[in-house]
Scaffold this motif. Structure first.
Motif, PDB file in Angstrom:
ATOM      1  N   VAL A  97       0.867  -1.193   0.000  1.00 35.71           N
ATOM      2  CA  VAL A  97       0.000   0.000   0.000  1.00 35.71           C
ATOM      3  C   VAL A  97       0.898   1.235   0.000  1.00 35.71           C
ATOM      4  O   VAL A  97       1.660   1.460   0.931  1.00 35.71           O
ATOM      5  CB  VAL A  97      -0.915   0.019   1.255  1.00 35.71           C
ATOM      6  N   HIS A  98       0.793   2.024  -1.081  1.00 38.42           N
ATOM      7  CA  HIS A  98       1.678   3.196  -1.177  1.00 38.42           C
ATOM      8  C   HIS A  98       1.111   4.372  -0.375  1.00 38.42           C
ATOM      9  O   HIS A  98      -0.007   4.316   0.149  1.00 38.42           O
ATOM     10  CB  HIS A  98       1.936   3.575  -2.637  1.00 38.42           C
ATOM     11  N   HIS A  99       1.899   5.418  -0.299  1.00 36.17           N
ATOM     12  CA  HIS A  99       1.594   6.535   0.608  1.00 36.17           C
ATOM     13  C   HIS A  99       0.186   7.099   0.440  1.00 36.17           C
ATOM     14  O   HIS A  99      -0.559   7.215   1.411  1.00 36.17           O
ATOM     15  CB  HIS A  99       2.628   7.643   0.403  1.00 36.17           C
ATOM     16  N   MET A 100      -0.187   7.462  -0.784  1.00 32.62           N
ATOM     17  CA  MET A 100      -1.488   8.096  -0.984  1.00 32.62           C
ATOM     18  C   MET A 100      -2.634   7.116  -0.730  1.00 32.62           C
ATOM     19  O   MET A 100      -3.695   7.504  -0.248  1.00 32.62           O
ATOM     20  CB  MET A 100      -1.599   8.683  -2.399  1.00 32.62           C
ATOM     21  N   ALA A 101      -2.393   5.835  -1.066  1.00 31.56           N
ATOM     22  CA  ALA A 101      -3.451   4.822  -0.908  1.00 31.56           C
ATOM     23  C   ALA A 101      -3.788   4.562   0.559  1.00 31.56           C
ATOM     24  O   ALA A 101      -4.854   4.020   0.857  1.00 31.56           O
ATOM     25  CB  ALA A 101      -3.041   3.526  -1.594  1.00 31.56           C
ATOM     26  N   LEU A 102      -2.891   4.939   1.472  1.00 31.96           N
ATOM     27  CA  LEU A 102      -3.177   4.716   2.899  1.00 31.96           C
ATOM     28  C   LEU A 102      -4.446   5.446   3.352  1.00 31.96           C
ATOM     29  O   LEU A 102      -5.060   5.074   4.342  1.00 31.96           O
ATOM     30  CB  LEU A 102      -1.995   5.199   3.754  1.00 31.96           C
ATOM     31  N   ALA A 103      -4.837   6.473   2.593  1.00 33.62           N
ATOM     32  CA  ALA A 103      -6.032   7.239   2.971  1.00 33.62           C
ATOM     33  C   ALA A 103      -7.315   6.609   2.433  1.00 33.62           C
ATOM     34  O   ALA A 103      -8.413   7.072   2.760  1.00 33.62           O
ATOM     35  CB  ALA A 103      -5.911   8.678   2.469  1.00 33.62           C
ATOM     36  N   HIS A 104      -7.199   5.588   1.602  1.00 37.71           N
ATOM     37  CA  HIS A 104      -8.421   4.975   1.052  1.00 37.71           C
ATOM     38  C   HIS A 104      -8.148   3.531   0.634  1.00 37.71           C
ATOM     39  O   HIS A 104      -8.256   3.202  -0.540  1.00 37.71           O
ATOM     40  CB  HIS A 104      -8.972   5.797  -0.128  1.00 37.71           C
ATOM     41  N   ASP A 105      -7.800   2.730   1.596  1.00 38.19           N
ATOM     42  CA  ASP A 105      -7.520   1.318   1.318  1.00 38.19           C
ATOM     43  C   ASP A 105      -8.405   0.460   2.233  1.00 38.19           C
ATOM     44  O   ASP A 105      -8.512   0.741   3.430  1.00 38.19           O
ATOM     45  CB  ASP A 105      -6.036   1.022   1.608  1.00 38.19           C
ATOM     46  N   MET A 106      -9.037  -0.544   1.659  1.00 40.75           N
ATOM     47  CA  MET A 106     -10.005  -1.331   2.429  1.00 40.75           C
ATOM     48  C   MET A 106      -9.358  -2.057   3.613  1.00 40.75           C
ATOM     49  O   MET A 106      -9.951  -2.125   4.701  1.00 40.75           O
ATOM     50  CB  MET A 106     -10.699  -2.329   1.499  1.00 40.75           C
ATOM     51  N   ASN A 107      -8.156  -2.592   3.425  1.00 37.95           N
ATOM     52  CA  ASN A 107      -7.504  -3.294   4.535  1.00 37.95           C
ATOM     53  C   ASN A 107      -7.137  -2.330   5.669  1.00 37.95           C
ATOM     54  O   ASN A 107      -7.243  -2.669   6.851  1.00 37.95           O
ATOM     55  CB  ASN A 107      -6.254  -4.032   4.044  1.00 37.95           C
ATOM     56  N   VAL A 108      -6.701  -1.131   5.277  1.00 30.66           N
ATOM     57  CA  VAL A 108      -6.393  -0.124   6.303  1.00 30.66           C
ATOM     58  C   VAL A 108      -7.673   0.232   7.046  1.00 30.66           C
ATOM     59  O   VAL A 108      -7.692   0.341   8.280  1.00 30.66           O
ATOM     60  CB  VAL A 108      -5.763   1.141   5.652  1.00 30.66           C
ATOM     61  N   TYR A 109      -8.760   0.391   6.273  1.00 32.57           N
ATOM     62  CA  TYR A 109     -10.040   0.718   6.922  1.00 32.57           C
ATOM     63  C   TYR A 109     -10.415  -0.352   7.947  1.00 32.57           C
ATOM     64  O   TYR A 109     -10.805  -0.032   9.081  1.00 32.57           O
ATOM     65  CB  TYR A 109     -11.167   0.866   5.885  1.00 32.57           C
ATOM     66  N   ARG A 110     -10.303  -1.617   7.535  1.00 42.52           N
ATOM     67  CA  ARG A 110     -10.710  -2.711   8.444  1.00 42.52           C
ATOM     68  C   ARG A 110      -9.891  -2.673   9.737  1.00 42.52           C
ATOM     69  O   ARG A 110     -10.416  -2.895  10.825  1.00 42.52           O
ATOM     70  CB  ARG A 110     -10.531  -4.067   7.754  1.00 42.52           C
ATOM     71  N   GLN A 111      -8.591  -2.363   9.571  1.00 44.49           N
ATOM     72  CA  GLN A 111      -7.737  -2.288  10.757  1.00 44.49           C
ATOM     73  C   GLN A 111      -8.169  -1.136  11.672  1.00 44.49           C
ATOM     74  O   GLN A 111      -8.253  -1.287  12.899  1.00 44.49           O
ATOM     75  CB  GLN A 111      -6.275  -2.105  10.326  1.00 44.49           C
ATOM     76  N   ILE A 112      -8.460   0.000  11.057  1.00 44.09           N
ATOM     77  CA  ILE A 112      -8.914   1.164  11.847  1.00 44.09           C
ATOM     78  C   ILE A 112     -10.208   0.817  12.574  1.00 44.09           C
ATOM     79  O   ILE A 112     -10.364   1.079  13.772  1.00 44.09           O
ATOM     80  CB  ILE A 112      -9.116   2.398  10.935  1.00 44.09           C
ATOM     81  N   ARG A 113     -11.133   0.204  11.844  1.00 45.02           N
ATOM     82  CA  ARG A 113     -12.418  -0.166  12.447  1.00 45.02           C
ATOM     83  C   ARG A 113     -12.207  -1.138  13.610  1.00 45.02           C
ATOM     84  O   ARG A 113     -12.802  -0.986  14.684  1.00 45.02           O
ATOM     85  CB  ARG A 113     -13.323  -0.797  11.388  1.00 45.02           C
ATOM     86  N   ASP A 114     -11.327  -2.125  13.392  1.00 48.76           N
ATOM     87  CA  ASP A 114     -11.077  -3.104  14.459  1.00 48.76           C
ATOM     88  C   ASP A 114     -10.455  -2.429  15.681  1.00 48.76           C
ATOM     89  O   ASP A 114     -10.821  -2.734  16.824  1.00 48.76           O
ATOM     90  CB  ASP A 114     -10.166  -4.233  13.963  1.00 48.76           C
ATOM     91  N   TRP A 115      -9.510  -1.543  15.446  1.00 48.99           N
ATOM     92  CA  TRP A 115      -8.898  -0.828  16.578  1.00 48.99           C
ATOM     93  C   TRP A 115      -9.930   0.061  17.274  1.00 48.99           C
ATOM     94  O   TRP A 115      -9.934   0.202  18.489  1.00 48.99           O
ATOM     95  CB  TRP A 115      -7.725   0.033  16.085  1.00 48.99           C
ATOM     96  N   MET A 116     -10.805   0.637  16.478  1.00 48.70           N
ATOM     97  CA  MET A 116     -11.844   1.519  17.041  1.00 48.70           C
ATOM     98  C   MET A 116     -12.803   0.740  17.929  1.00 48.70           C
ATOM     99  O   MET A 116     -13.293   1.260  18.925  1.00 48.70           O
ATOM    100  CB  MET A 116     -12.663   2.145  15.908  1.00 48.70           C
ATOM    101  N   THR A 117     -13.097  -0.502  17.508  1.00 50.61           N
ATOM    102  CA  THR A 117     -14.132  -1.258  18.220  1.00 50.61           C
ATOM    103  C   THR A 117     -13.564  -2.284  19.189  1.00 50.61           C
ATOM    104  O   THR A 117     -14.324  -3.023  19.805  1.00 50.61           O
ATOM    105  CB  THR A 117     -15.027  -2.011  17.208  1.00 50.61           C
ATOM    106  N   ASP A 118     -12.245  -2.307  19.321  1.00 44.95           N
ATOM    107  CA  ASP A 118     -11.610  -3.285  20.198  1.00 44.95           C
ATOM    108  C   ASP A 118     -11.958  -2.990  21.653  1.00 44.95           C
ATOM    109  O   ASP A 118     -11.489  -2.028  22.246  1.00 44.95           O
ATOM    110  CB  ASP A 118     -10.081  -3.236  20.009  1.00 44.95           C
ATOM    111  N   LYS A 119     -12.799  -3.846  22.232  1.00 42.83           N
ATOM    112  CA  LYS A 119     -13.271  -3.581  23.590  1.00 42.83           C
ATOM    113  C   LYS A 119     -12.122  -3.638  24.604  1.00 42.83           C
ATOM    114  O   LYS A 119     -12.076  -2.863  25.543  1.00 42.83           O
ATOM    115  CB  LYS A 119     -14.336  -4.616  24.008  1.00 42.83           C
ATOM    116  N   ALA A 120     -11.200  -4.562  24.353  1.00 43.41           N
ATOM    117  CA  ALA A 120     -10.075  -4.680  25.285  1.00 43.41           C
ATOM    118  C   ALA A 120      -9.198  -3.438  25.238  1.00 43.41           C
ATOM    119  O   ALA A 120      -8.396  -3.199  26.122  1.00 43.41           O
ATOM    120  CB  ALA A 120      -9.250  -5.910  24.931  1.00 43.41           C
ATOM    121  N   ASP A 121      -9.399  -2.679  24.172  1.00 47.44           N
ATOM    122  CA  ASP A 121      -8.531  -1.540  23.942  1.00 47.44           C
ATOM    123  C   ASP A 121      -9.125  -0.243  24.482  1.00 47.44           C
ATOM    124  O   ASP A 121      -8.533   0.806  24.402  1.00 47.44           O
ATOM    125  CB  ASP A 121      -8.312  -1.412  22.424  1.00 47.44           C
ATOM    126  N   THR A 122     -10.356  -0.306  24.953  1.00 47.90           N
ATOM    127  CA  THR A 122     -11.008   0.928  25.373  1.00 47.90           C
ATOM    128  C   THR A 122     -11.093   1.025  26.889  1.00 47.90           C
ATOM    129  O   THR A 122     -10.845   0.070  27.583  1.00 47.90           O
ATOM    130  CB  THR A 122     -12.435   1.020  24.797  1.00 47.90           C
TER     131      THR A 122
END
Lengths: 330, 98
Positions: free
Chosen positions: A305-330
Motif C-alpha cells: 500500500v503506497h503513501h497516498m493509498a493509505l487514505a483509502h484502502d479497504m484493509n487499512v479501513y478494516r484495521q482502523i475499524r477493528d482498533w476503534m471497536t476493540d473492547k479490550a482496547d477501550t
C-alpha cells in the motif's frame, strides 16, 4: 443530466485539488500576500465550509451521538483524498462514511492550508476544535483524530497547542480530555526523506558559486514552511514523553499505520523507501513493552500500500475499524 | 455550468502576476550578470576601454528597458484583468448597485 452533473462535480474537484496543491507548495506565501487562494481551516461538509454554529451543525449532523472522528488530510491534498477510487461498490465512500455506517461515529473532514507551518496549523486546529465543542448541538463524548501524512503531525501539534494554551491561561483544555484515540496513516513523525533531500540539494546549489545553480536553489527554497517542517517531523510518538501528550493526555491511544512499496515489508525497497514517501516506523523509536505507554502505541504495516493509498484502502479501513471497536482496547 | 469563484480567479491572477514579476527580476539579474563577464575582460585592454564601457552601457540600458517593458505589460494586463474581475464580481453580487 447526470453526465453534466458529473462533469460539474469533476470540475469542482479538480479546481479544489489545484488550489490545495498551490496551498501546499506556497501556502505561507499566499497568506503573507493576502491571496484569495489561501485556504482557511474549516470542517467541510458536501464540498462547503461548515459554519461552526449550532443550527448549521445540527443540520449537517442530525443523528450524531457526540462521538466524533476528525479526519486531517496530508500535504497538498484536501478531504477528497479520503475517497475510495471510482470503482467497485464503495466508490466515493470514505473511512468516515464507512465508520459512521458500521459503528455510528460522526465523521468530520478538515480542509486546511498545508503550506503553513505545522505548529501554526496545530494552533488553528486546536482553535476550531474548541469552537466545534462550544457549538456542537449535542454534548461531545469522545473525539478521535485520524491524520494522513502531514495531518498526523498537525493533530499532534494541536495537542501541544491545546496544552500550552491551557497552562498559559490556567483554564483546563476543553477538547483534549475528550481525545481518546489518534491514528497516524503514513505520518513522517521522524521526518520525510524527500524533504531532507530537497533541503540538502538547496544547500548544495546555494554553495556552488554559479548564478544558475543559485537561481535553481532559490526556486527550490520557495517551497512552503509546511513542506520544510516535514524535514524534522515531531519525533517518535511516545505517550508520557515530551511530545505534547503528557499528563492530561495519558489515556490517549496511538495507532500508527504504515505502507510499503513492496509486498514484503522486509524487502530492501520497503525498508529503504517505505510507502514511497515515508519510511516504516522503527519499533525502537516507540515505547517498548514493559515501558509506560507501551500498550498505548500500536503499529500496523500494510505491504503493497503506497503513501497516498493509505487514505483509502479497504484493509487499512478494516484495521482502523477493528482498533476503534476493540473492547479490550477501550 | 459551474464557475470558479471570482475570489479564486483574482487569487490566481495575483499569483501569476507575482510569478511573472519575480521571474522577470531574476532573469534580468542573471542576464546583466552574465553580460558583465566579457565586458570585464575587454575593458582591461587599454585602447578599447572607453568604447567597451559605452557599448556596455547601451546594452545594459536596452536590457533594463526590455525587462521594464515586460513588467509594465504585466502590470497593465493585471490591471485590465482586475477591472474585468470587478465587473464579474458586481454582476454576480445581488447587493451590488445597478
Amino acid at each position: 443530466m447526470n453526465a453534466r452533473k458529473d462533469s460539474t462535480d469533476r470540475f469542482t474537484q479538480w479546481t479544489a485539488a489545484g488550489v490545495s496543491i498551490l496551498n501546499g507548495a506556497f501556502g505561507d506565501y499566499l497568506v503573507r500576500r493576502n491571496n484569495a487562494l489561501a485556504i482557511d481551516m474549516a470542517f467541510m461538509h458536501r464540498g462547503q465550509a461548515l459554519l461552526l454554529e449550532r443550527d448549521a451543525l445540527r443540520a449537517a449532523y442530525p443523528t450524531s451521538d457526540g462521538r466524533l472522528c476528525i479526519f486531517l488530510h496530508g500535504l497538498c491534498c484536501n478531504e477528497a483524498s479520503w475517497q475510495f477510487p471510482d470503482e467497485g461498490n464503495i466508490a466515493g465512500q470514505t473511512y468516515g462514511s464507512l465508520l459512521q455506517d458500521e459503528i455510528g461515529i460522526t465523521p468530520l473532514f478538515v480542509r486546511y492550508n498545508t503550506g503553513l507551518p505545522i505548529a501554526e496549523n496545530g494552533r488553528r486546529l486546536a482553535g476550531v476544535l474548541n469552537a466545534l465543542l462550544a457549538a456542537f448541538p449535542v454534548p461531545i463524548r469522545e473525539i478521535v483524530l485520524i491524520g494522513h501524512s502531514m495531518g498526523g503531525l498537525v493533530a499532534r501539534s494541536a495537542c501541544d497547542a491545546a496544552r500550552s494554551e491551557a497552562s498559559a491561561t490556567g483554564l483546563g483544555c476543553t477538547w483534549l480530555p475528550l481525545l481518546a484515540k489518534m491514528f497516524y496513516l503514513g505520518t513522517p513523525h521522524e521526518g520525510a526523506d524527500l524533504e531532507k533531500l530537497a533541503h540538502a540539494t538547496t544547500a548544495v546549489l546555494d554553495a556552488v558559486p554559479n548564478r544558475i545553480t543559485r537561481l535553481i536553489g532559490e526556486i527550490l527554497g520557495l517551497r512552503s514552511e509546511g513542506i520544510k517542517d516535514l524535514r524534522a517531523g515531531l519525533g517518535a510518538v511516545e505517550p508520557g514523553a515530551a511530545t505534547g501528550l503528557r499528563d492530561d493526555a495519558q489515556s490517549i491511544r496511538h495507532y500508527l499505520v504504515a505502507g510499503t512499496l513492496a509486498d514484503d515489508p522486509a524487502h530492501p525497497v520497503s525498508r529503504l523507501l517505505g510507502d514511497g514517501l515515508v519510511r516504516m516506523p522503527e519499533p525502537a523509536g516507540f515505547a517498548e513493552d514493559g515501558q509506560p505507554g507501551a500498550q498505548r502505541v500500536q503499529i500496523g504495516i500494510f505491504p503493497g500500500v503506497h503513501h497516498m493509498a493509505l487514505a483509502h484502502d479497504m484493509n487499512v479501513y478494516r484495521q482502523i475499524r477493528d482498533w476503534m471497536t476493540d473492547k479490550a482496547d477501550t | 455550468m459551474k464557475r470558479i469563484p471570482v475570489g479564486q480567479l483574482r487569487g490566481a491572477k495575483d499569483l501569476i502576476q507575482d510569478a511573472v514579476l519575480a521571474g522577470t527580476d531574476a532573469a534580468q539579474r542573471l542576464q546583466l550578470s552574465a553580460a558583465r563577464q566579457p565586458y570585464a575582460v575587454l575593458e582591461k585592454i587599454a585602447p578599447i576601454t572607453v568604447p567597451v564601457r559605452a557599448v556596455e552601457q547601451v546594452q545594459t540600458a536596452i536590457t533594463i528597458g526590455v525587462y521594464g517593458m515586460i513588467r509594465s505589460v504585466t502590470r497593465l494586463t493585471a490591471s485590465v484583468a482586475d477591472h474585468a474581475l470587478d465587473l464579474a464580481e458586481r454582476s454576480t453580487d445581488p447587493k451590488a448597485p445597478g
